[in-house]
Design a protein around this motif. Structure first.
Motif, PDB file in Angstrom:
ATOM      1  N   ARG A  38      37.535 107.359  17.396  1.00 20.14           N
ATOM      2  CA  ARG A  38      37.890 105.948  17.552  1.00 20.14           C
ATOM      3  C   ARG A  38      36.640 105.058  17.643  1.00 20.14           C
ATOM      4  O   ARG A  38      36.590 103.972  17.061  1.00 20.14           O
ATOM      5  CB  ARG A  38      38.747 105.759  18.805  1.00 20.14           C
ATOM      6  CG  ARG A  38      40.171 106.272  18.637  1.00 20.14           C
ATOM      7  CD  ARG A  38      40.936 106.230  19.956  1.00 20.14           C
ATOM      8  NE  ARG A  38      42.310 106.630  19.772  1.00 20.14           N
ATOM      9  CZ  ARG A  38      43.301 105.803  19.424  1.00 20.14           C
ATOM     10  NH1 ARG A  38      43.056 104.504  19.276  1.00 20.14           N
ATOM     11  NH2 ARG A  38      44.518 106.236  19.246  1.00 20.14           N
ATOM     12  N   ARG A 114      33.775 114.479  10.010  1.00 19.18           N
ATOM     13  CA  ARG A 114      34.199 115.554  10.916  1.00 19.18           C
ATOM     14  C   ARG A 114      33.010 116.454  11.278  1.00 19.18           C
ATOM     15  O   ARG A 114      32.869 116.856  12.423  1.00 19.18           O
ATOM     16  CB  ARG A 114      35.331 116.385  10.296  1.00 19.18           C
ATOM     17  CG  ARG A 114      36.565 115.570   9.949  1.00 19.18           C
ATOM     18  CD  ARG A 114      37.803 116.421   9.829  1.00 19.18           C
ATOM     19  NE  ARG A 114      38.217 116.940  11.122  1.00 19.18           N
ATOM     20  CZ  ARG A 114      39.007 116.287  11.975  1.00 19.18           C
ATOM     21  NH1 ARG A 114      39.481 115.109  11.676  1.00 19.18           N
ATOM     22  NH2 ARG A 114      39.310 116.826  13.138  1.00 19.18           N
ATOM     23  N   ASP A 143      41.725 119.660  16.571  1.00 26.63           N
ATOM     24  CA  ASP A 143      41.170 120.857  15.915  1.00 26.63           C
ATOM     25  C   ASP A 143      40.181 121.566  16.823  1.00 26.63           C
ATOM     26  O   ASP A 143      39.293 122.262  16.351  1.00 26.63           O
ATOM     27  CB  ASP A 143      40.448 120.439  14.620  1.00 26.63           C
ATOM     28  CG  ASP A 143      39.265 119.516  14.894  1.00 26.63           C
ATOM     29  OD1 ASP A 143      39.201 118.932  16.000  1.00 26.63           O
ATOM     30  OD2 ASP A 143      38.395 119.377  14.021  1.00 26.63           O
ATOM     31  N   ARG A 199      46.249 116.620   6.187  1.00 26.39           N
ATOM     32  CA  ARG A 199      44.929 116.456   5.562  1.00 26.39           C
ATOM     33  C   ARG A 199      44.382 117.826   5.204  1.00 26.39           C
ATOM     34  O   ARG A 199      44.703 118.835   5.847  1.00 26.39           O
ATOM     35  CB  ARG A 199      43.992 115.672   6.479  1.00 26.39           C
ATOM     36  CG  ARG A 199      43.635 116.410   7.714  1.00 26.39           C
ATOM     37  CD  ARG A 199      42.629 115.631   8.571  1.00 26.39           C
ATOM     38  NE  ARG A 199      42.467 116.334   9.815  1.00 26.39           N
ATOM     39  CZ  ARG A 199      42.511 115.804  11.017  1.00 26.39           C
ATOM     40  NH1 ARG A 199      42.692 114.512  11.155  1.00 26.39           N
ATOM     41  NH2 ARG A 199      42.359 116.532  12.084  1.00 26.39           N
TER      42      ARG A 199
HETATM   43  O1   DC Z   1      43.922 111.417  20.209  1.00 24.91           O
HETATM   44  P1   DC Z   1      43.705 110.045  19.569  1.00 24.91           P
HETATM   45  O2   DC Z   1      44.978 109.363  19.216  1.00 24.91           O
HETATM   46  O3   DC Z   1      42.794 109.182  20.363  1.00 24.91           O
HETATM   47  O4   DC Z   1      42.955 110.392  18.192  1.00 24.91           O
HETATM   48  C1   DC Z   1      42.630 109.402  17.271  1.00 24.91           C
HETATM   49  C2   DC Z   1      42.606 109.953  15.867  1.00 24.91           C
HETATM   50  O5   DC Z   1      41.484 110.802  15.688  1.00 24.91           O
HETATM   51  C3   DC Z   1      43.825 110.754  15.444  1.00 24.91           C
HETATM   52  O6   DC Z   1      44.639 110.031  14.550  1.00 24.91           O
HETATM   53  C4   DC Z   1      43.297 111.945  14.708  1.00 24.91           C
HETATM   54  C5   DC Z   1      41.828 111.937  14.933  1.00 24.91           C
HETATM   55  N1   DC Z   1      41.345 113.125  15.619  1.00 24.91           N
HETATM   56  C6   DC Z   1      41.044 114.217  14.845  1.00 24.91           C
HETATM   57  O7   DC Z   1      41.257 114.182  13.635  1.00 24.91           O
HETATM   58  N2   DC Z   1      40.504 115.314  15.419  1.00 24.91           N
HETATM   59  C7   DC Z   1      40.290 115.362  16.746  1.00 24.91           C
HETATM   60  N3   DC Z   1      39.745 116.461  17.280  1.00 24.91           N
HETATM   61  C8   DC Z   1      40.628 114.262  17.561  1.00 24.91           C
HETATM   62  C9   DC Z   1      41.159 113.148  16.959  1.00 24.91           C
END
Ligand code: DC
Length: 237
Positions: A38, A114, A143, A199
């Motif tokens: 975020r 990522r 993940d 994804r």
């Molecule tokens: O948990 P959150 O809603 O604050 O996460 C925000 C976005 O970040 C969520 O849409 C997917 C991504 N996210 C991710 O892909 N892998 C993570 N380990 C944590 C979050």
């Protein structure tokens, strides 16, 4: 033994609240990986703009990582809680906006992003092991058990029905929890889950050795107690 507890699950399944309380009870640090995605989204929106999503558009992985390094976007440990910072400013409040929520899944689907986020998380956990007062780190995300810390001795995958998650999210925001609003919120959550689950890279799914915990009928206290009990059985005090 790596002292990491991985807590994964869909949006609004109570991951971060659970992870934060579990960490407090164990005297461990808490890292919310979604907060880093975020914070990066906020930085990108403010410094690059919404951009397109096609080939060669403004949201290229290398450009985003360059912005993250330059500002920088980082996690800072304050009282056993990793807080997101952009250019030295704490953004824990700003990253919860609707605008950031709307764009974060697109950014989280970019492979270079990522890789960068994962490296920050591993570095943060290393730092705690070396110098911090905490005995370990509770990391929550999508993940963590599958990709970031597959060697974590305890992996939890939290679920709850989309309607229940919508109700929790609305009451957290102090909004009325009535039928039509729940339906709309539930649809928005389901759309984000679908984006995160479908994804190509690091999709949302339980690790083969994760403990599945359906929290639909559990209180926050009950789910925290369950994870703490599992942790106490696994990690020598
Ligand atoms: O948990 P959150 O809603 O604050 O996460 C925000 C976005 O970040 C969520 O849409 C997917 C991504 N996210 C991710 O892909 N892998 C993570 N380990 C944590 C979050």
């Amino acid at each position: 033994m790596l002292r990491v507890i991985a807590i994964d699950g869909p949006a609004a399944s109570g991951k971060s609240s659970t992870a934060g309380l579990v960490a407090k009870r164990l005297g461990w640090a808490h890292l919310d990986s979604g907060a880093l995605y975020r914070a990066l989204t906020l930085a990108v929106l403010d410094n690059i703009g919404e951009g397109g999503r096609g080939k060669g558009d403004a949201w290229s992985g290398s450009r985003i990582v360059a912005v993250a390094e330059r500002l920088p976007v980082r996690l800072v440990l304050v009282s056993e809680e990793f807080r997101p910072e952009v250019a030295g400013v704490d953004v824990e409040g700003a990253i919860r906006s609707e605008r950031v929520t709307r764009h974060v899944s697109a950014l989280a689907a970019i492979p270079e992003v990522r890789t960068w986020v994962n490296a920050q998380q591993r570095r943060a956990v290393e730092g705690v092991k070396v110098g911090g007062g905490a005995e370990g780190v509770v990391v929550d995300g999508r993940d963590i058990g599958t990709v970031v810390f597959p060697e974590a001795p305890l992996k939890i995958f939290l679920t709850a029905t989309p309607d229940e998650r919508a109700r929790r999210r609305l009451s957290q925001r102090g909004e009325a929890v009535d039928g039509e609003v729940v339906r709309r919120e539930s649809q928005a959550l389901a759309a984000r889950d679908a984006a995160d689950s479908n994804r190509r890279i690091a999709p949302l799914k339980p690790a083969p050795d994760a403990v599945l915990l359906d929290t639909t009928a559990l209180t926050l206290e009950q789910q925290v107690a369950r994870v703490v009990e599992l942790a106490r059985g696994l990690f020598p005090g």
